[in-house]
Scaffold this motif. Structure first.
Motif, mmCIF file in Angstrom:
data_model
loop_
_atom_site.group_PDB
_atom_site.id
_atom_site.type_symbol
_atom_site.label_atom_id
_atom_site.label_comp_id
_atom_site.label_asym_id
_atom_site.label_seq_id
_atom_site.Cartn_x
_atom_site.Cartn_y
_atom_site.Cartn_z
ATOM 1 N N ALA A 27 0.836 -1.205 0.000
ATOM 2 C CA ALA A 27 0.000 0.000 0.000
ATOM 3 C C ALA A 27 0.869 1.253 0.000
ATOM 4 C CB ALA A 27 -0.916 0.005 1.215
ATOM 5 N N SER A 28 0.362 2.325 -0.569
ATOM 6 C CA SER A 28 1.108 3.583 -0.611
ATOM 7 C C SER A 28 1.236 4.208 0.775
ATOM 8 C CB SER A 28 0.412 4.575 -1.548
ATOM 9 O OG SER A 28 -0.913 4.815 -1.102
ATOM 10 N N SER A 29 0.507 3.647 1.747
ATOM 11 C CA SER A 29 0.521 4.198 3.102
ATOM 12 C C SER A 29 1.708 3.714 3.926
ATOM 13 C CB SER A 29 -0.776 3.821 3.827
ATOM 14 O OG SER A 29 -0.959 2.426 3.798
ATOM 15 N N PRO A 41 10.006 -14.394 7.967
ATOM 16 C CA PRO A 41 9.750 -14.432 6.522
ATOM 17 C C PRO A 41 8.322 -14.801 6.132
ATOM 18 C CG PRO A 41 11.845 -15.464 7.024
ATOM 19 C CD PRO A 41 11.183 -15.189 8.338
ATOM 20 N N GLN A 42 7.594 -15.497 7.010
ATOM 21 C CA GLN A 42 6.224 -15.873 6.674
ATOM 22 C C GLN A 42 5.214 -14.785 7.072
ATOM 23 O OE1 GLN A 42 8.277 -18.551 8.041
ATOM 24 N NE2 GLN A 42 8.568 -18.944 5.871
ATOM 25 N N ARG A 43 5.697 -13.732 7.680
ATOM 26 C CA ARG A 43 4.787 -12.681 8.133
ATOM 27 C C ARG A 43 5.024 -11.389 7.368
ATOM 28 N NH1 ARG A 43 2.961 -13.544 14.338
ATOM 29 N NH2 ARG A 43 3.079 -15.817 14.371
ATOM 30 N N ALA A 44 3.982 -10.594 7.244
ATOM 31 C CA ALA A 44 4.072 -9.345 6.499
ATOM 32 C C ALA A 44 3.116 -8.338 7.135
ATOM 33 C CB ALA A 44 3.705 -9.574 5.028
ATOM 34 N N ILE A 45 3.184 -7.109 6.670
ATOM 35 C CA ILE A 45 2.313 -6.055 7.181
ATOM 36 C C ILE A 45 1.309 -5.664 6.108
ATOM 37 C CG2 ILE A 45 2.187 -3.722 8.131
ATOM 38 C CD1 ILE A 45 3.571 -5.722 9.929
ATOM 39 N N GLY A 46 0.034 -5.817 6.424
ATOM 40 C CA GLY A 46 -1.026 -5.347 5.540
ATOM 41 C C GLY A 46 -1.590 -4.041 6.088
ATOM 42 N N TYR A 47 -2.545 -3.476 5.369
ATOM 43 C CA TYR A 47 -3.113 -2.196 5.779
ATOM 44 C C TYR A 47 -4.633 -2.271 5.778
ATOM 45 C CZ TYR A 47 1.580 -0.531 5.396
ATOM 46 O OH TYR A 47 2.928 -0.386 5.598
ATOM 47 N N LEU A 48 -5.191 -2.181 6.969
ATOM 48 C CA LEU A 48 -6.635 -2.188 7.135
ATOM 49 C C LEU A 48 -7.132 -0.759 7.088
ATOM 50 C CD1 LEU A 48 -9.306 -3.610 7.872
ATOM 51 C CD2 LEU A 48 -8.673 -3.302 10.278
ATOM 52 N N GLN A 49 -8.085 -0.491 6.211
ATOM 53 C CA GLN A 49 -8.602 0.870 6.091
ATOM 54 C C GLN A 49 -9.834 1.040 6.965
ATOM 55 O OE1 GLN A 49 -8.970 2.102 2.012
ATOM 56 N NE2 GLN A 49 -6.817 1.748 1.590
ATOM 57 N N ILE A 50 -9.790 2.072 7.819
ATOM 58 C CA ILE A 50 -10.878 2.351 8.743
ATOM 59 C C ILE A 50 -11.222 3.833 8.689
ATOM 60 C CG2 ILE A 50 -10.126 0.529 10.330
ATOM 61 C CD1 ILE A 50 -9.081 2.873 12.142
ATOM 62 N N GLU A 51 -12.348 4.179 9.279
ATOM 63 C CA GLU A 51 -12.664 5.592 9.466
ATOM 64 C C GLU A 51 -11.997 6.040 10.761
ATOM 65 O OE1 GLU A 51 -16.423 8.584 10.313
ATOM 66 O OE2 GLU A 51 -16.767 6.712 9.193
ATOM 67 N N GLY A 73 -9.376 11.571 6.954
ATOM 68 C CA GLY A 73 -10.148 10.708 7.849
ATOM 69 C C GLY A 73 -10.186 9.249 7.446
ATOM 70 N N ARG A 74 -9.525 8.888 6.363
ATOM 71 C CA ARG A 74 -9.444 7.492 5.904
ATOM 72 C C ARG A 74 -8.081 6.957 6.312
ATOM 73 N NH1 ARG A 74 -7.873 5.435 0.727
ATOM 74 N NH2 ARG A 74 -8.981 3.568 0.069
ATOM 75 N N ARG A 75 -8.073 6.152 7.343
ATOM 76 C CA ARG A 75 -6.819 5.740 7.970
ATOM 77 C C ARG A 75 -6.430 4.323 7.562
ATOM 78 N NH1 ARG A 75 -5.007 7.857 13.575
ATOM 79 N NH2 ARG A 75 -3.155 6.637 14.081
ATOM 80 N N SER A 76 -5.149 4.127 7.247
ATOM 81 C CA SER A 76 -4.602 2.811 6.960
ATOM 82 C C SER A 76 -3.830 2.352 8.187
ATOM 83 C CB SER A 76 -3.672 2.856 5.738
ATOM 84 O OG SER A 76 -4.400 3.174 4.575
ATOM 85 N N VAL A 77 -4.340 1.305 8.838
ATOM 86 C CA VAL A 77 -3.751 0.811 10.082
ATOM 87 C C VAL A 77 -2.986 -0.475 9.793
ATOM 88 C CG1 VAL A 77 -4.224 0.043 12.437
ATOM 89 C CG2 VAL A 77 -5.668 1.791 11.380
ATOM 90 N N PRO A 78 -1.704 -0.548 10.176
ATOM 91 C CA PRO A 78 -0.953 -1.789 9.954
ATOM 92 C C PRO A 78 -1.579 -2.966 10.705
ATOM 93 C CG PRO A 78 0.520 0.024 10.531
ATOM 94 C CD PRO A 78 -0.879 0.493 10.798
#
Length: 417
Positions: A27-29, A41-51, A73-78
């Motif tokens: 994600a660009s965030s 190596p089997q784990r990564a960080i995704g981005y959950l979008q919330i208000e 107000g659109r937040r990308s949370v790891p």
């Protein structure tokens, strides 16, 4: 201490699991370091979008997260993702990387099952045509059930004898057996409620035990079915069939490769695109909308221009988005994740040295039903808490449950009560 939620990504070879993982993590965030102690190596960080809470309190112009990002107000949370190892039939018997697959799986709180909706790869991930992908969905659940059921039945005789001897409750006995799969007594109680089993444990038949395990799998591993490759011409009939068989609330339609392509083009300055959106603007689009500079975008060559136009027609306009952002949002929804914002001051929303300048610097994700005390332990560890304040500097009880808009802005005052 409560741990961070972990979402496992599963899928057979060539289903698009790797592309989906890339689209969730690229994600660009992405900003700076991440609030997780170790990422193997089997784990990564995704981005959950919330208000974000900043939108609710109209301070979005001063919201600058320590991790991830917040735009209007659109937040990308790891959020931590687990790339679960190889997936082939017979995994519970150790076939392929079966033992590793199931061992990885036990750590996950929810699963995203990436399914090739086009039906162009068989159960082994080999190219074919006309394969029924609904088979993969049923198979994944049956593998997990067979794995746990086999472990349980191998020692059921001794479990039953001990249960009777110590006069334990069913919850106490089962919690001891299911703890290895990351379950506690709360999960076991919910499993029993879900199963509807009323008879005493010592009288359970093999069929009853299987029913219990099936209920446990559904409770412990809520699964999002990510139907991938939706732009393939064979996908429609497969999607229609699966939609009739599965809970529609667990299905998300997606095209991971489209999302990866759009983000790449946006980063290179050829298009204007917000991840998860249904809109894409090219230089020509913006000029037509009245911007003579075309938003400063680069000119597209004919090949990429045609690809983007086809993608708009086949994916974005038809389905509303590429679906990738919605996949992670659905996993969070099934888990009932609640974003909570720890701050120094619950009236100004400031944190630490930057209190006067920036707001809502931190955000943690907790499971549904979590209390203020659970959040305190997650954020503060073993530090003694004198008291906790909620929005408006009003004291709240550690037993109060958190929810969106309810006890989700908290300040922890360190010291002895």
């Amino acid at each position: 201490m409560p741990r961070d939620p972990l979402v496992g990504l599963v899928g057979k070879p060539s289903s698009g699991k790797s592309t989906t993982l890339n689209s969730l993590t690229d994600a660009s965030s992405k900003v700076g370091n991440f609030p997780f102690t170790t990422i193997d190596p089997q784990r990564a960080i995704g981005y959950l979008q919330i208000e974000c809470a900043c939108a609710r309190h109209k301070v979005s112009d001063r919201c600058k997260p320590n991790y991830g990002s917040c735009v209007d107000g659109r937040r990308s949370v790891p959020i931590e993702l687990l790339d679960v190892a190889g997936l082939v039939p017979g995994a519970h018997q150790g076939r392929g990387l079966g033992n590793k697959f199931l061992d990885d799986l036990r750590h996950a709180d929810a699963l995203i099952h990436v399914v090739d909706a086009s039906g162009t790869v068989d159960a082994e991930g080999k190219e074919t045509r006309g394969y029924d992908p609904s088979v993969d969905i049923a198979w994944l659940r049956s593998e997990i059930v067979a794995w746990i059921l086999g472990n349980l039945m191998n020692k059921w005789g001794s479990i039953k004898r001990r249960h009777t001897a110590v006069k334990a409750t069913a919850v106490e006995t089962l919690a001891g057996q299911f703890s290895g799969y990351g379950a506690n007594q709360v999960v076991v109680q919910r499993t029993l409620d879900r199963s509807g089993i009323k008879e005493p444990l010592e009288h359970w038949s093999d069929e009853t035990i299987r029913h219990l395990v099936e209920s446990f799998v559904d409770e412990k591993f809520p699964t999002v079915i990510a139907l991938n490759k939706i732009d393939h011409p064979d996908a429609d009939k497969n999607i229609s069939k699966i939609a009739k068989q599965q809970d529609p609330n667990t299905i998300v339609l997606c095209s991971a490769i489209s999302e990866v392509f759009l983000r790449k083009m946006a980063k290179q300055g050829y298009i204007k695109y917000v991840e998860g959106s249904e809109f894409v603007d090219t230089r020509e689009d913006l000029i037509e909308q009245g911007d003579p500079e075309g938003g400063g975008l680069k000119e597209l060559d004919e090949k990429n221009r045609n690809r983007i136009e086809n993608l708009k027609d086949m994916v974005l306009y038809r389905f509303g988005s590429t679906g990738v952002v919605q996949v992670l949002a659905k996993a969070a929804e099934l888990l009932g994740l609640v974003p909570v914002f720890p701050v120094r001051n619950t009236a100004t929303f400031g944190s630490g040295a930057s209190e006067s300048k920036f707001v809502f610097r931190d955000c943690v994700l907790v499971k549904k039903g979590s209390t203020v005390g659970d959040v305190a332990r997650k954020v503060m560890g073993d530090a003694p808490i004198a008291y906790v304040e909620g929005f408006g500097n009003i004291r709240v009880s550690e037993d109060d449950v958190v929810g969106v808009g309810k006890n989700d802005i908290l300040s922890f005052k360190v010291g002895r009560a």
